[in-house]
Motif scaffolding. Sequence first.
Motif, PDB file in Angstrom:
ATOM      1  N   MET A   1       0.833  -1.200   0.000  1.00  0.00           N
ATOM      2  CA  MET A   1       0.000   0.000   0.000  1.00  0.00           C
ATOM      3  C   MET A   1       0.871   1.254   0.000  1.00  0.00           C
ATOM      4  SD  MET A   1      -2.881  -1.247  -0.338  1.00  0.00           S
ATOM      5  CE  MET A   1      -3.921   0.184  -0.360  1.00  0.00           C
ATOM      6  N   LYS A   2       1.974   1.164   0.737  1.00  0.00           N
ATOM      7  CA  LYS A   2       2.885   2.306   0.791  1.00  0.00           C
ATOM      8  C   LYS A   2       3.494   2.558  -0.584  1.00  0.00           C
ATOM      9  CE  LYS A   2       5.768   4.128   4.354  1.00  0.00           C
ATOM     10  NZ  LYS A   2       6.699   3.924   5.440  1.00  0.00           N
ATOM     11  N   ALA A   3       3.876   1.465  -1.248  1.00  0.00           N
ATOM     12  CA  ALA A   3       4.457   1.586  -2.586  1.00  0.00           C
ATOM     13  C   ALA A   3       3.438   2.164  -3.566  1.00  0.00           C
ATOM     14  CB  ALA A   3       4.939   0.223  -3.072  1.00  0.00           C
ATOM     15  N   ILE A   4       2.184   1.747  -3.417  1.00  0.00           N
ATOM     16  CA  ILE A   4       1.147   2.260  -4.313  1.00  0.00           C
ATOM     17  C   ILE A   4       0.937   3.755  -4.084  1.00  0.00           C
ATOM     18  CG2 ILE A   4      -1.346   2.208  -4.748  1.00  0.00           C
ATOM     19  CD1 ILE A   4      -1.129  -0.868  -4.337  1.00  0.00           C
ATOM     20  N   ARG A   5       1.009   4.159  -2.808  1.00  0.00           N
ATOM     21  CA  ARG A   5       0.810   5.580  -2.506  1.00  0.00           C
ATOM     22  C   ARG A   5       1.926   6.435  -3.098  1.00  0.00           C
ATOM     23  NH1 ARG A   5       0.088   7.247   3.591  1.00  0.00           N
ATOM     24  NH2 ARG A   5       2.216   6.499   3.559  1.00  0.00           N
ATOM     25  N   GLN A   6       3.112   5.827  -3.248  1.00  0.00           N
ATOM     26  CA  GLN A   6       4.227   6.589  -3.814  1.00  0.00           C
ATOM     27  C   GLN A   6       4.251   6.527  -5.341  1.00  0.00           C
ATOM     28  OE1 GLN A   6       7.632   4.930  -1.853  1.00  0.00           O
ATOM     29  NE2 GLN A   6       6.950   5.646   0.149  1.00  0.00           N
ATOM     30  N   SER A   7       3.150   6.061  -5.916  1.00  0.00           N
ATOM     31  CA  SER A   7       3.075   5.931  -7.378  1.00  0.00           C
ATOM     32  C   SER A   7       3.245   7.283  -8.064  1.00  0.00           C
ATOM     33  CB  SER A   7       1.719   5.319  -7.725  1.00  0.00           C
ATOM     34  OG  SER A   7       1.258   5.790  -8.949  1.00  0.00           O
ATOM     35  N   ASP A   8       3.773   7.226  -9.313  1.00  0.00           N
ATOM     36  CA  ASP A   8       3.961   8.466 -10.081  1.00  0.00           C
ATOM     37  C   ASP A   8       2.662   8.992 -10.665  1.00  0.00           C
ATOM     38  OD1 ASP A   8       6.658   8.368  -9.644  1.00  0.00           O
ATOM     39  OD2 ASP A   8       7.012   7.090 -11.389  1.00  0.00           O
ATOM     40  N   ASN A   9       1.640   8.147 -10.656  1.00  0.00           N
ATOM     41  CA  ASN A   9       0.361   8.546 -11.223  1.00  0.00           C
ATOM     42  C   ASN A   9      -0.338   9.503 -10.250  1.00  0.00           C
ATOM     43  OD1 ASN A   9      -2.178   8.742 -12.289  1.00  0.00           O
ATOM     44  ND2 ASN A   9      -2.474   6.540 -12.538  1.00  0.00           N
ATOM     45  N   SER A  10      -0.268  10.802 -10.543  1.00  0.00           N
ATOM     46  CA  SER A  10      -0.783  11.780  -9.578  1.00  0.00           C
ATOM     47  C   SER A  10      -2.287  11.670  -9.422  1.00  0.00           C
ATOM     48  CB  SER A  10      -0.407  13.187 -10.012  1.00  0.00           C
ATOM     49  OG  SER A  10      -0.971  13.444 -11.265  1.00  0.00           O
ATOM     50  N   LYS A  11      -2.962  11.211 -10.462  1.00  0.00           N
ATOM     51  CA  LYS A  11      -4.420  11.060 -10.343  1.00  0.00           C
ATOM     52  C   LYS A  11      -4.747   9.998  -9.298  1.00  0.00           C
ATOM     53  CE  LYS A  11      -5.593  12.323 -15.030  1.00  0.00           C
ATOM     54  NZ  LYS A  11      -5.646  11.629 -16.313  1.00  0.00           N
ATOM     55  N   LEU A  12      -3.962   8.918  -9.319  1.00  0.00           N
ATOM     56  CA  LEU A  12      -4.183   7.845  -8.350  1.00  0.00           C
ATOM     57  C   LEU A  12      -3.870   8.327  -6.932  1.00  0.00           C
ATOM     58  CD1 LEU A  12      -4.756   4.851  -7.650  1.00  0.00           C
ATOM     59  CD2 LEU A  12      -2.376   4.373  -8.133  1.00  0.00           C
ATOM     60  N   THR A  13      -2.753   9.023  -6.766  1.00  0.00           N
ATOM     61  CA  THR A  13      -2.391   9.462  -5.418  1.00  0.00           C
ATOM     62  C   THR A  13      -3.387  10.485  -4.881  1.00  0.00           C
ATOM     63  OG1 THR A  13      -0.815  10.930  -6.485  1.00  0.00           O
ATOM     64  CG2 THR A  13       0.082   8.952  -5.468  1.00  0.00           C
TER      65      THR A  13
END
Lengths: 258, 242
Positions: B182-194
């Motif tokens: 989950m932490k890795a997903i939150r650090q995603s480059d996809n700003s829409k997702l974050t």
Amino acid sequence: MAEVQQNDAGGGKKGRQKKMTIRVDFTPMVDMNMLLITFFMLCTTMIKSQTLTIALPTNEKIENKENLNQASAEDAVTIILDAKRKQGSNDVDSLNGKVVPVVYYYEGKPGGDAGIIGADGKIHSENNNLKESEFLSADAKTGSARGIRELIQKRNKAVIDKINELKKKYESGGFGSLETKADREAAQAKYNEAAAQVRKDSTLSKPVIIIKSTPNASYESLINILDEMQINNISKYQIDNMTQIDSVMVLNYRGVLK
Amino acid sequence: MGRVKIAKKSTFIDMTAMSDVTVLLLTFFMLTSTFLSKEPATVITPPSVSEDKVQETNYVQVLVNPEGKIWLTMNNDTSADFGNEKMKIALLDKVTEIYNEAHKSKPVKFTDQQKYTFSKLGSFGVPMSQLGEFLNLAQEPEGQTKMDKWLDGTDDNPKHISGIPISKVQDENNLSEFQMWMKAIRQSDNSKLTDKIKDGSGVAIKADQNTSFEVIHTVMDNLQTIRMNKFTFLTALKGASE
């Protein structure tokens, strides 16, 4: 429709026309189409899932406890969710395949002012103010609330009455006309704003609902109680962990602990 | 007695009109259908009065089965920059980094081939230590079936663990693998997702209605510990009268 009439100047004999009918049988085509339709119908999801957003506090330890807002005893309603199932198994009701939910609640402090565990360290069953309720929909005939909803509505009457007034005002055009779609949206926005004001209004007496849950309770009960918060316009509620006293109350109510 | 002559009538029914209708219906279903994606566990979500629809992209689905096993599904943008495949490779790199930080004695490493396989996965959910072996299955004959069986826990190898490991420990310095993901997903480059994760609609928990609160609480608690305090529950529609 699926036939073609052909006028053919027949070979040898003069002046005679041979009529030929070409018919295409579409039955196999229909059969195949029906199969394909069945396949697509079964594979599609027409209904999209709904979502319910919740926000929880952080798990960080709060250093300064003085700043915490304590719910006063007269406003507090604690709801404890439970379910009838054997320890560690997923026993479900044979009728509809669901876990049988149980809802307990108490108003104010656990065990009232005297407390369930007295100064002598013994359990005083007579002080147990835990009551049992149910998740019930509104009465089909009278439309009045039943079960846990009745309790919540009774406690949140001041807010619900005001919201109902606003609803009437909206329906009678008090927030602007409801003629066109744009008008309706504008009126709806005004209504939502007014409703939010009422929910926040600190002069109205309204309950603070604390939702607790035993490990056995079903996820469905949790969603149900969150729904009740939404239905009954509860502005202050939280999901909390069971305390030792809560467990004692429940066990004592069930007659396990005396 | 004269015989009654029965006129011979053709029993041919013209199916053309019928065929027209079925083709139209078929076209409709083909165009409107979104296929059910295969999930490692089948769950029935509880009904709720909430009317917010789930968004189509830019969210992470956390699938929880009644035994408390967890699988993740990433639904990214379909755009080229943040397509699912590209983002999944980035995610795997990031989670490997976080995992190796915590397990210095037993680091994991993935080859490009394994990363490629991972990017093609729908739902995923095996422990990090077994992920390499899991991804290698794709090269074998009938690899997809073997992977599906591993994911839903129906393969016969008792060593194969399905589901992402989760623990009840509330410690930010000792993360469970679920928290790492989950932490890795939150650090995603996809700003829409974050952004969606911040406002709560980016994390959707899908669980069965009979799941015990204990299981759900563990998942919620894990998310709270890594300060993902807002999330959504997937529910089914319920009428207001119910």
